[in-house]
Design an enzyme around this catalytic site. Structure first.
Site, PDB file in Angstrom:
ATOM      1  N   CYS A  42       0.615  -5.154  -3.015  1.00  0.00           N
ATOM      2  CA  CYS A  42       0.615  -5.592  -1.477  1.00  0.00           C
ATOM      3  C   CYS A  42       1.811  -6.597  -1.399  1.00  0.00           C
ATOM      4  O   CYS A  42       2.417  -7.345  -1.951  1.00  0.00           O
ATOM      5  CB  CYS A  42      -0.865  -6.511  -0.992  1.00  0.00           C
ATOM      6  SG  CYS A  42      -0.835  -6.878   0.512  1.00  0.00           S
ATOM      7  N   ASP A  44       1.799  -9.111   0.568  1.00  0.00           N
ATOM      8  CA  ASP A  44       1.146 -10.571   0.302  1.00  0.00           C
ATOM      9  C   ASP A  44       1.811 -11.506  -0.405  1.00  0.00           C
ATOM     10  O   ASP A  44       2.264 -11.148  -1.501  1.00  0.00           O
ATOM     11  CB  ASP A  44      -0.220 -10.452   0.142  1.00  0.00           C
ATOM     12  CG  ASP A  44      -0.912 -11.721   0.533  1.00  0.00           C
ATOM     13  OD1 ASP A  44      -0.658 -12.992   0.031  1.00  0.00           O
ATOM     14  OD2 ASP A  44      -1.859 -11.707   1.276  1.00  0.00           O
ATOM     15  N   ARG A  46       1.199 -14.139  -1.763  1.00  0.00           N
ATOM     16  CA  ARG A  46       0.463 -14.811  -2.621  1.00  0.00           C
ATOM     17  C   ARG A  46       0.204 -13.963  -3.881  1.00  0.00           C
ATOM     18  O   ARG A  46      -0.340 -14.248  -5.024  1.00  0.00           O
ATOM     19  CB  ARG A  46      -1.005 -15.195  -2.093  1.00  0.00           C
ATOM     20  CG  ARG A  46      -1.215 -16.074  -0.919  1.00  0.00           C
ATOM     21  CD  ARG A  46      -2.434 -16.085  -0.331  1.00  0.00           C
ATOM     22  NE  ARG A  46      -2.810 -14.929   0.280  1.00  0.00           N
ATOM     23  CZ  ARG A  46      -4.085 -14.528   0.598  1.00  0.00           C
ATOM     24  NH1 ARG A  46      -5.063 -15.524   0.778  1.00  0.00           N
ATOM     25  NH2 ARG A  46      -4.207 -13.449   1.368  1.00  0.00           N
ATOM     26  N   HIS A  98      -5.532  -6.770  -4.126  1.00  0.00           N
ATOM     27  CA  HIS A  98      -6.059  -8.091  -4.193  1.00  0.00           C
ATOM     28  C   HIS A  98      -7.499  -8.439  -3.190  1.00  0.00           C
ATOM     29  O   HIS A  98      -7.284  -7.682  -2.185  1.00  0.00           O
ATOM     30  CB  HIS A  98      -5.031  -9.173  -4.056  1.00  0.00           C
ATOM     31  CG  HIS A  98      -4.631  -9.459  -2.504  1.00  0.00           C
ATOM     32  ND1 HIS A  98      -4.856 -10.179  -1.684  1.00  0.00           N
ATOM     33  CD2 HIS A  98      -3.544  -8.481  -1.752  1.00  0.00           C
ATOM     34  CE1 HIS A  98      -4.343 -10.050  -0.410  1.00  0.00           C
ATOM     35  NE2 HIS A  98      -3.385  -8.920  -0.626  1.00  0.00           N
TER      36      HIS A  98
END
Length: 212
Positions: A42, A44, A46, A98
């Site tokens: 992803c 993302d 994080r 995630h």
């Protein structure tokens, strides 16, 4: 100092730290790319691929997009996979989602988000195909996390259905496909699918034969 200048400073410190451990690291890295792993994850911020598996530059070939999707019309992703398998001779493809994924959560909402709707439509299909199972879960967070796992499972299947993958298996190339999920809350990875390394594991309807 503005934010961009800070990034250049961080880069200098990072490069210096690498060279302190291995003065010839970047010289050797510039001469070849020989990773054993392709990471499809992803976008993302994080979920930094190299860092969470403790690998250095050059050890992990990476493709990232919203909600780690592998779509049969996405030439970007398909070209990355083709290059990884046919040229780099990658040994492992890891599809990693995630928990708490924003793209997955958006796909569960009955509202428009703009251009991204065209992309998360793929995850809406995963929801639709598993609707009874998902709606049996009353806790919203647990339902989102279940769809995150189901999405990884579907994307692993999508990888296995790609002709370049099946052609590699037909030639006897060592290639394994894995489905993992990452916990942002604890930083830990978990395997959530079986490992696929042969065409016999693929439903017959999705098998292709012969070279193009």
């Amino acid at each position: 100092m503005n934010d961009l200048e800070n990034l250049f400073q961080n880069n200098q410190q990072w490069a210096n730290a690498i060279k302190a451990e291995d003065p010839e690291f970047f010289e050797k890295l510039s001469k070849q790319q020989n990773p054993e792993y392709l990471w499809i994850g992803c976008a993302d911020s994080r979920v930094p691929a190299n860092e969470i598996v403790g690998l250095l530059p050059g050890e992990l070939f990476v493709h990232r997009n919203i909600a780690n999707c592998v779509v049969h019309t996405d030439l970007n992703c398909l070209c990355v996979i083709y290059y990884a398998v046919q040229v780099l001779k990658i040994k492992h493809i890891i599809v990693c989602g995630h928990y708490g994924c924003g793209g997955v959560h958006a796909a569960m909402q009955n509202q428009q988000f703009g251009l991204v709707d065209q992309w998360i439509r793929n995850i809406r299909d995963v929801y639709h195909n598993n609707q009874a199972k998902l709606e049996a879960v009353t806790d919203e967070k647990a339902r989102v996390d279940m769809l995150c796992e189901l999405n990884v499972q579907q994307q692993v299947a999508n990888v296995c259905h790609i002709p370049a993958i099946q052609n590699a298996w037909a030639k006897g190339q060592s290639l394994a496909i894995h489905g993992w999920i990452y916990g942002v809350q604890d930083g830990l990875l978990k395997q959530i699918t079986e490992t696929f390394n042969s065409i016999e594991q693929i439903p017959e309807h999705y098998r292709v034969s012969g070279q193009p």
